[in-house]
Design a protein around this motif. Structure first.
Motif, PDB file in Angstrom:
ATOM      1  N   PRO A 288      43.934  68.580 -31.834  1.00  0.00           N
ATOM      2  CA  PRO A 288      44.608  69.694 -32.502  1.00  0.00           C
ATOM      3  C   PRO A 288      45.200  69.313 -33.856  1.00  0.00           C
ATOM      4  N   ASP A 289      45.384  68.012 -34.111  1.00  0.00           N
ATOM      5  CA  ASP A 289      45.939  67.573 -35.386  1.00  0.00           C
ATOM      6  C   ASP A 289      44.857  67.285 -36.432  1.00  0.00           C
ATOM      7  N   GLU A 290      43.604  67.497 -36.077  1.00  0.00           N
ATOM      8  CA  GLU A 290      42.510  67.293 -37.032  1.00  0.00           C
ATOM      9  C   GLU A 290      42.170  68.627 -37.692  1.00  0.00           C
ATOM     10  N   ASN A 291      41.648  68.553 -38.893  1.00  0.00           N
ATOM     11  CA  ASN A 291      41.187  69.741 -39.599  1.00  0.00           C
ATOM     12  C   ASN A 291      39.804  70.076 -39.035  1.00  0.00           C
TER      13      ASN A 291
ATOM     14  N   ARG B   9      36.711  60.147 -33.182  1.00  0.00           N
ATOM     15  CA  ARG B   9      37.775  60.409 -34.152  1.00  0.00           C
ATOM     16  C   ARG B   9      37.769  59.355 -35.259  1.00  0.00           C
TER      17      ARG B   9
END
Length: 160
Positions: free
Chosen positions: A131-134, A76
């Protein structure tokens, strides 16, 4: 994005052809010292990767049209760094497959500097997108055309 052998080059080139985009292989951006290290079967450290990740992000910062860039982006913090350097939204497509499938693919490919002995280090470093990443995750255990169709459909549905 994904571990070595997941199909970044094949999928990226096929997707670029379908979209009328440009494909750039992130492996071509590695400094020679990184390629030499991986060729010897040595995993890259974060320190080895930062200049490369900076260059990846910079390439994404000013594309001429649509740019698809194949890059492992395993962690990440690597993806965050690429986004920061790009200065614009970046969609990551995670090409996901089992260790067994990746090992089979790596054993079958010839002429690449990344030896199959580094598979375990790749999977150990992998942090699938949250889930919060594009990001979108695509299963690679299918024909290339189906993989490209799924990605293109996602792009069409999500818009620019």
């Amino acid at each position: 994005m994904g571990v070595a052998g997941c199909g970044k080059s094949a999928v990226g080139a096929a997707l670029a052809a379908r979209l009328g985009a440009t494909y750039l292989d992130g492996d071509d951006l590695h400094p020679q010292a990184n390629i030499d290290k991986m060729s010897r079967g040595e995993a890259l450290t974060d320190e080895d990767r930062w200049p490369w990740l900076t260059l990846v992000g910079q390439k994404l910062a000013a594309p001429d049209g649509i740019l698809i860039l194949g890059c492992s982006a395993l962690k990440r913090r690597y993806r965050d760094h690429i986004r920061k350097e790009a200065g614009a939204p970046v969609l990551f497509v995670h090409l996901a497959g089992s260790r067994k499938l990746i090992a089979t693919r790596m054993a079958a490919r010839a002429g690449h500097f990344m030896p199959a002995s580094l598979i375990d280090s790749q999977f150990a470093a992998l942090e699938p997108p949250g889930p919060d990443e594009n990001a979108v995750t695509v299963d690679i255990d299918r024909p290339l055309e189906r993989i490209v169709d799924d990605i293109a459909t996602h792009l069409e549905e999500s818009g620019p």
